[in-house]
Motif scaffolding. Structure first.
Motif, PDB file in Angstrom:
ATOM      1  N   SER A  16       0.830  -1.214   0.000  1.00 24.44           N
ATOM      2  CA  SER A  16       0.000   0.000   0.000  1.00 24.44           C
ATOM      3  C   SER A  16       0.860   1.258   0.000  1.00 24.44           C
ATOM      4  O   SER A  16       0.373   2.350   0.291  1.00 24.44           O
ATOM      5  N   PHE A  29       2.755  -6.889  10.319  1.00 21.64           N
ATOM      6  CA  PHE A  29       1.593  -6.378   9.586  1.00 21.64           C
ATOM      7  C   PHE A  29       0.340  -6.324  10.447  1.00 21.64           C
ATOM      8  O   PHE A  29      -0.445  -5.383  10.347  1.00 21.64           O
ATOM      9  N   HIS A  30       0.121  -7.325  11.316  1.00 27.96           N
ATOM     10  CA  HIS A  30      -1.057  -7.269  12.180  1.00 27.96           C
ATOM     11  C   HIS A  30      -0.890  -6.189  13.234  1.00 27.96           C
ATOM     12  O   HIS A  30      -1.867  -5.517  13.599  1.00 27.96           O
ATOM     13  N   ALA A  49       0.441  -3.407  12.764  1.00 28.47           N
ATOM     14  CA  ALA A  49       0.125  -2.145  12.089  1.00 28.47           C
ATOM     15  C   ALA A  49      -1.368  -1.850  12.105  1.00 28.47           C
ATOM     16  O   ALA A  49      -1.783  -0.686  12.066  1.00 28.47           O
ATOM     17  N   SER A  50      -2.186  -2.903  12.199  1.00 31.57           N
ATOM     18  CA  SER A  50      -3.638  -2.698  12.204  1.00 31.57           C
ATOM     19  C   SER A  50      -4.156  -2.272  13.579  1.00 31.57           C
ATOM     20  O   SER A  50      -5.333  -1.933  13.723  1.00 31.57           O
ATOM     21  N   LEU A  51      -3.293  -2.277  14.587  1.00 31.95           N
ATOM     22  CA  LEU A  51      -3.705  -1.926  15.948  1.00 31.95           C
ATOM     23  C   LEU A  51      -3.469  -0.455  16.271  1.00 31.95           C
ATOM     24  O   LEU A  51      -3.694  -0.028  17.399  1.00 31.95           O
ATOM     25  N   ASP A  62      -1.166   3.457  15.033  1.00 33.51           N
ATOM     26  CA  ASP A  62       0.174   3.975  14.769  1.00 33.51           C
ATOM     27  C   ASP A  62       1.097   3.884  15.986  1.00 33.51           C
ATOM     28  O   ASP A  62       2.288   3.589  15.850  1.00 33.51           O
ATOM     29  N   VAL A 117       2.177   0.180  16.454  1.00 32.53           N
ATOM     30  CA  VAL A 117       3.154  -0.286  15.462  1.00 32.53           C
ATOM     31  C   VAL A 117       4.519   0.351  15.714  1.00 32.53           C
ATOM     32  O   VAL A 117       5.563  -0.283  15.533  1.00 32.53           O
ATOM     33  N   ASN A 177      -2.485  -6.274  21.361  1.00 33.27           N
ATOM     34  CA  ASN A 177      -1.044  -6.434  21.140  1.00 33.27           C
ATOM     35  C   ASN A 177      -0.413  -7.384  22.161  1.00 33.27           C
ATOM     36  O   ASN A 177       0.592  -8.045  21.864  1.00 33.27           O
TER      37      ASN A 177
END
Length: 448
Positions: free
Chosen positions: A122, A261-262, A264-266, A268, A271, A410
């Motif tokens: 992306s 990657f997961h 990153a979905s939680l 900024d 991550v 997390n």
């Protein structure tokens, strides 16, 4: 066990193999920091993003082919222990032949490979443009980079860790100096960073071949011409071992990629905190890798020499020092974790978030040391199938744990990582204990 620990020659042997590899590993993150600092001073952020993405593409590709080093270490260490000079020479030649064949495949297929990776990315158009630019130049270092893996493995298998250390250090220093010259001096931007790595890898190859020539003469190995015709002999064993280690590495990369990657979905902040903590996880890996390399070389030599006592002493000495180092790292994370995090990030929110997960990180050294050591044992014993099966079990445990603890956010992700590291060690420990009891680990098929 106590008798072995009193033997100072054993401790010297462990450190003679482990310490050079630990020191040389330090130059790897140092190179990444210099790359980031040099490119980060250019006008636009997409230059740094392009090098980061392109560099990751190359590093993951080469890392997945790291079986070239591992298999060569185990096989050449066994040949060294057995005093089989023809096999020692043969494994180097076979490894180089396979490395250059894989490099040719990468060069031919690099364009569709890049397009496939970018399809799932992306990143912005600018970042993709410069990442593609970096990747298309850096891929030409594949023949040298992959051959260097084989050379490092072969030198380590012949019980010499000092030469691989200098190979890594000098290659990375050349890379850093050329980075500064090409990017800051000549203004070549992303192309300069990629060209610096290519030239450094070929410089490393030249140095590595010089080291090999010296070892060849010192050990009195047969003339090169006499071994070229026998390159196919024993290639099946090498390919099978490489296949199993590749599948093992693929599972390992799958778990770490999902972690990134997961996470990153939680959010900024999460991550960013994970990035800080994962950098310390990599530091643990670099330290433990040094002792794993020592274990590979010592176990391979013992198996080649068919010496049970030497194998037992190798396990005791390497495990003892790995445990000491792991305890020190755990104490450092427990006592100074917040201060260490502050060295990486000065953003209050990231510091606070990272501090929440420090207990997981503090447990990593003591949990992870076993999987590194056991990997070293099984690589030295050239037991690729057991490594592959254990990694499949560990990866399945990782995703099962994450699924069960998904509501923990997390914390669930870090719990899954800790279970993953633990299961890697437990799976191999069970196999080792069983085969040791049956007396089939050292010499397969032996019944006495």
């Amino acid at each position: 066990m106590l008798t072995a620990l009193r033997d100072m020659s054993l401790h010297r042997q462990v450190f003679a193999l482990a310490l050079p590899m630990v020191l040389s590993n330090i130059t790897v993150p140092l190179l990444g920091l210099v790359d980031a600092a040099v490119i980060g001073h250019l006008d636009h952020a997409w230059f740094l993003g392009g090098v980061a993405v392109g560099g990751t593409m190359i590093n993951v590709t080469f890392w997945l082919l790291g079986f070239l080093r591992m298999a060569t270490t185990g096989l050449s260490a066994q040949a060294y222990g057995a005093g089989d000079k023809a096999a020692q020479a043969g494994y180097l030649i076979q490894g180089l032949a396979l490395a250059w064949l894989l490099a040719l495949v990468l060069i031919v297929l690099h364009q569709p490979l890049a397009e496939l990776i970018f399809h799932f990315s992306s990143a912005s158009v600018e970042v993709k443009t410069y990442a593609g630019q970096y990747f298309s130049i850096r891929i030409w270092s594949a023949p040298a980079a992959l051959a260097n893996l084989v050379i490092m493995g072969w030198l380590l298998g012949t019980q010499n860790a000092r030469l691989p250390m200098w190979l890594l250090i000098i290659t990375n220093v050349v890379n850093i100096l050329l980075d500064l010259l090409f990017v800051l001096g000549f203004g070549w931007q992303v192309r300069g960073a990629a060209a610096a790595s290519v030239i450094a890898d070929y410089s490393g190859l030249a140095l590595g071949l010089w080291f090999v020539a010296g070892q060849w003469r010192t050990q009195g190995l047969p003339a090169l011409k006499s071994r070229l015709g026998a390159v196919r002999h024993g290639m099946g064993r090498l390919l099978k071992l490489n296949r199993d280690i590749f599948l093992r590495s693929l599972c390992l990369q799958l778990a770490f990629s999902f972690m990134t990657f997961h996470g990153a979905s939680l959010g900024d902040t999460v991550v960013a905190a994970n990035a800080v903590l994962m950098s310390f996880l990599m530091l643990v890996s670099y330290a433990m890798d040094g002792f794993a390399y020592a274990m590979e070389a010592m176990v391979g030599k013992a198996i080649g020499a068919r010496n049970r006592d030497l194998l037992g002493r190798s396990l005791v000495g390497t495990t003892f020092w790995s445990l000491i180092i792991s305890l020190l790292m755990t104490l450092a994370f427990v006592g100074f974790g917040r201060e260490i995090v502050s060295l990486i990030s000065d953003i209050p929110a990231v510091r606070a978030e990272a501090a929440r997960y420090l207990p997981w990180l503090a447990a990593v050294p003591l949990v992870a040391m076993w999987c590194f050591l056991l990997d070293g044992i099984f690589i030295g014993a050239t037991r690729g199938r057991e490594m592959r099966n254990s990694m499949v079990l560990a990866t399945s445990s990782f995703f099962l744990t994450w699924w069960l603890l998904m509501d923990w956010g997390n914390h669930g992700l870090w719990a899954a990582m800790l279970v993953f590291l633990a299961m890697r060690g437990i799976g191999l420990a069970i196999v080792l204990a069983y085969q040791w009891q049956k007396k089939t680990f050292l010499f397969p098929g032996e019944t006495c």
